[in-house]
Scaffold this motif. Structure first.
Motif, mmCIF file in Angstrom:
data_model
loop_
_atom_site.group_PDB
_atom_site.id
_atom_site.type_symbol
_atom_site.label_atom_id
_atom_site.label_comp_id
_atom_site.label_asym_id
_atom_site.label_seq_id
_atom_site.Cartn_x
_atom_site.Cartn_y
_atom_site.Cartn_z
ATOM 1 N N VAL A 45 0.846 -1.180 -0.107
ATOM 2 C CA VAL A 45 -0.086 0.030 -0.156
ATOM 3 C C VAL A 45 0.820 1.396 -0.320
ATOM 4 O O VAL A 45 1.715 1.480 0.942
ATOM 5 C CB VAL A 45 -0.938 0.174 1.127
ATOM 6 N N VAL A 46 0.570 2.170 -1.205
ATOM 7 C CA VAL A 46 1.619 3.371 -1.111
ATOM 8 C C VAL A 46 0.639 4.448 -1.179
ATOM 9 O O VAL A 46 -0.368 4.428 -1.779
ATOM 10 C CB VAL A 46 2.672 3.293 -2.351
ATOM 11 N N PRO A 47 1.265 5.688 -0.690
ATOM 12 C CA PRO A 47 0.142 6.929 -0.924
ATOM 13 C C PRO A 47 0.000 7.203 -2.371
ATOM 14 O O PRO A 47 0.572 7.031 -3.103
ATOM 15 C CB PRO A 47 1.022 8.154 -0.037
ATOM 16 N N ASP A 48 -1.209 7.779 -2.492
ATOM 17 C CA ASP A 48 -1.516 8.600 -3.974
ATOM 18 C C ASP A 48 -1.029 10.086 -4.136
ATOM 19 O O ASP A 48 -1.479 10.728 -4.718
ATOM 20 C CB ASP A 48 -2.984 8.188 -3.975
ATOM 21 N N THR A 49 0.100 10.444 -3.036
ATOM 22 C CA THR A 49 0.553 11.750 -3.368
ATOM 23 C C THR A 49 1.943 11.368 -3.669
ATOM 24 O O THR A 49 2.893 11.652 -2.518
ATOM 25 C CB THR A 49 0.331 12.321 -1.931
ATOM 26 N N PRO A 50 2.514 10.854 -4.439
ATOM 27 C CA PRO A 50 3.912 10.574 -4.595
ATOM 28 C C PRO A 50 4.771 11.682 -4.893
ATOM 29 O O PRO A 50 4.263 12.885 -5.130
ATOM 30 C CB PRO A 50 4.099 9.863 -5.999
ATOM 31 N N ALA A 51 6.214 11.437 -4.269
ATOM 32 C CA ALA A 51 7.199 12.661 -4.423
ATOM 33 C C ALA A 51 7.511 12.984 -5.760
ATOM 34 O O ALA A 51 7.843 14.203 -6.022
ATOM 35 C CB ALA A 51 8.099 12.326 -3.431
ATOM 36 N N ILE A 52 7.442 12.223 -6.616
ATOM 37 C CA ILE A 52 7.856 12.334 -8.291
ATOM 38 C C ILE A 52 6.767 11.761 -9.063
ATOM 39 O O ILE A 52 6.126 10.801 -8.690
ATOM 40 C CB ILE A 52 9.161 11.826 -8.568
ATOM 41 N N ARG A 53 6.475 12.415 -10.183
ATOM 42 C CA ARG A 53 5.446 12.060 -11.234
ATOM 43 C C ARG A 53 5.888 12.168 -12.571
ATOM 44 O O ARG A 53 6.966 12.759 -12.822
ATOM 45 C CB ARG A 53 4.349 13.039 -11.064
ATOM 46 N N GLY A 54 5.219 11.562 -13.654
ATOM 47 C CA GLY A 54 5.514 11.695 -14.809
ATOM 48 C C GLY A 54 6.744 11.503 -15.409
ATOM 49 O O GLY A 54 7.155 10.370 -14.962
ATOM 50 N N ALA A 55 7.231 12.291 -16.209
ATOM 51 C CA ALA A 55 8.725 11.724 -16.794
ATOM 52 C C ALA A 55 9.798 11.578 -15.784
ATOM 53 O O ALA A 55 10.623 10.619 -15.958
ATOM 54 C CB ALA A 55 9.154 12.959 -17.822
ATOM 55 N N GLU A 56 9.671 12.554 -14.809
ATOM 56 C CA GLU A 56 10.769 12.210 -13.628
ATOM 57 C C GLU A 56 10.706 10.972 -13.021
ATOM 58 O O GLU A 56 11.513 10.097 -12.892
ATOM 59 C CB GLU A 56 10.585 13.383 -12.711
ATOM 60 N N ALA A 57 9.246 10.504 -12.587
ATOM 61 C CA ALA A 57 9.103 9.172 -12.139
ATOM 62 C C ALA A 57 9.528 8.050 -12.974
ATOM 63 O O ALA A 57 9.935 7.016 -12.857
ATOM 64 C CB ALA A 57 7.752 9.128 -11.703
ATOM 65 N N ALA A 58 9.147 8.040 -14.178
ATOM 66 C CA ALA A 58 9.386 7.298 -15.500
ATOM 67 C C ALA A 58 10.799 6.853 -15.568
ATOM 68 O O ALA A 58 11.377 5.784 -15.518
ATOM 69 C CB ALA A 58 8.627 7.602 -16.737
ATOM 70 N N THR A 59 11.600 7.941 -15.698
ATOM 71 C CA THR A 59 13.028 8.117 -15.710
ATOM 72 C C THR A 59 13.690 7.424 -14.487
ATOM 73 O O THR A 59 14.504 6.521 -14.467
ATOM 74 C CB THR A 59 13.554 9.350 -15.851
ATOM 75 N N ALA A 60 13.358 7.721 -13.102
ATOM 76 C CA ALA A 60 13.777 7.135 -12.093
ATOM 77 C C ALA A 60 13.491 5.487 -11.972
ATOM 78 O O ALA A 60 14.195 4.914 -11.212
ATOM 79 C CB ALA A 60 13.214 7.802 -10.915
ATOM 80 N N LEU A 61 12.262 5.349 -12.251
ATOM 81 C CA LEU A 61 11.902 3.739 -12.243
ATOM 82 C C LEU A 61 12.734 2.866 -13.241
ATOM 83 O O LEU A 61 13.244 1.894 -12.622
ATOM 84 C CB LEU A 61 10.592 3.513 -12.707
ATOM 85 N N LEU A 62 12.893 3.412 -14.406
ATOM 86 C CA LEU A 62 13.616 2.819 -15.491
ATOM 87 C C LEU A 62 15.052 2.595 -14.887
ATOM 88 O O LEU A 62 15.722 1.508 -14.844
ATOM 89 C CB LEU A 62 13.692 3.342 -16.643
ATOM 90 N N SER A 63 15.704 3.675 -14.114
ATOM 91 C CA SER A 63 17.135 3.563 -13.945
ATOM 92 C C SER A 63 17.193 2.798 -12.724
ATOM 93 O O SER A 63 18.466 1.862 -12.743
ATOM 94 C CB SER A 63 17.592 5.203 -13.449
ATOM 95 N N SER A 64 16.376 2.578 -11.769
ATOM 96 C CA SER A 64 16.276 1.932 -10.549
ATOM 97 C C SER A 64 16.361 0.376 -11.095
ATOM 98 O O SER A 64 17.088 -0.663 -10.680
ATOM 99 C CB SER A 64 15.354 1.898 -9.653
ATOM 100 N N LEU A 65 15.357 0.215 -11.894
ATOM 101 C CA LEU A 65 15.312 -1.308 -12.632
ATOM 102 C C LEU A 65 16.743 -1.850 -13.192
ATOM 103 O O LEU A 65 17.302 -2.808 -12.922
ATOM 104 C CB LEU A 65 14.347 -1.263 -13.754
ATOM 105 N N GLN A 66 17.299 -0.930 -14.037
ATOM 106 C CA GLN A 66 18.524 -1.278 -14.732
ATOM 107 C C GLN A 66 19.534 -1.488 -13.923
ATOM 108 O O GLN A 66 20.513 -2.110 -13.861
ATOM 109 C CB GLN A 66 18.727 -0.153 -15.753
#
Length: 288
Positions: free
Chosen positions: A185-206
């Motif tokens: 369960v995570v909050p629906d008020t994330p610290a990052i959104r959109g392109a910034e979040a997508a980039t961070a997610l891909l970087s962490s995955l890699q």
């Protein structure tokens, strides 16, 4: 006690009761308009047993498992690594400990494990643990605590065994043997959104999966990313990793096959929009 004192005590007691009643009434009146903080663990892992963790512990566990899989280590190695991190740090990336011990595995720079900065990187410290475990002859047939002790050389050699069952539950989920097993369960008020979040997610995955990921993952601009997978086991491996890291990556939704996870509900549910059944890719969407 004098009559005057008893009167004062009586007045204080009455005022206290009025205050308590007032608070209860206020909470009841506001229950429909405010969100009270959630109590209890943020993540539950169910796979031949159940384990509850907070979001930081869950993310660290997923990283430990990913490093093991990336290095071609069997599931039992992931069990040993998780049990060790449970005992040494409670799956928290500690910046201190006994003498100069730091990190998830409480490794010591003075004993040749690396610099403090290196050891504080969960991927580095997990990799060093697996490297040391691989050098232990016959570790695969040892009890979890014996294999861990051969690496850690702790003053409490039997302490790791008490985490064996929890570690097996986590390993089964994080290596992809279980379906829809990691729910956070995570909050629906994330610290990052959109392109910034997508980039961070891909970087962490890699960073966690390295060459094991290869060209399988691609960013979907501001929406998130997709990960191509060869079979359901690999799919759930990545799907569970994504949910485990959802709290810090702005992740809103993960879909694989006919199931999807959404924040903030945090449960895997059947896909209902007619797009179910794709076993060839894991789809992750971030908050816009």
């Amino acid at each position: 006690m004098t009559v005057r004192t008893r009167s004062i005590v009586g007045v204080i007691t009455a005022l206290t009761l009025v205050g308590v009643v007032g608070v209860i009434v206020l909470i009841n009146n506001l229950a429909g308009t405010i969100k009270l903080p959630q109590l209890g663990p943020e993540c539950t892992v169910s796979a031949e047993g159940e384990v509850t963790l907070d979001s930081a512990q869950m993310a660290n566990a997923a990283t430990i498992a990913a490093v093991g899989v990336r290095r071609g280590m069997p599931e039992q190695a992931v069990v040993v690594a998780l049990a060790t991190a449970f005992q040494e740090s409670e799956l928290e990336n500690l910046d201190g400990g006994d003498r100069d011990s730091v990190g998830l595995f409480q490794q010591r720079p003075s004993q040749g494990w690396g610099t403090v900065e290196q050891i504080m990187d969960p991927r580095y410290s997990a990799g060093k643990f697996y490297t040391a475990l691989k050098k232990v002859k016959g570790w695969e047939k040892m009890r979890v605590t014996d294999a861990a002790q051969r690496v850690q050389r702790s003053a409490y050699p039997n302490a790791y065994e008490k985490w064996a069952d929890e570690s097996r539950v986590l390993a089964a989920a994080l290596t992809g043997r279980a379906t829809g097993a990691v729910e956070c369960v995570v909050p629906d008020t994330p610290a990052i959104r959109g392109a910034e979040a997508a980039t961070a997610l891909l970087s962490s995955l890699q960073l966690d999966w390295g060459r094991k990921l290869g060209g399988q993952a691609r960013s979907a601009e501001t929406a998130g990313l997709t990960v191509a997978v060869a079979d359901p086991s690999v799919g759930w491996r990545f799907a569970h990793w994504l949910v485990s890291h959802a709290s810090g990556t702005g992740l809103e939704r993960v879909r694989f096959g006919d199931l999807e996870w959404r924040a903030p509900e945090g449960k895997w549910q059947p896909v209902t929009d007619g797009s179910a059944g794709d076993q060839a890719q894991v789809v992750a969407e971030v908050f816009h």
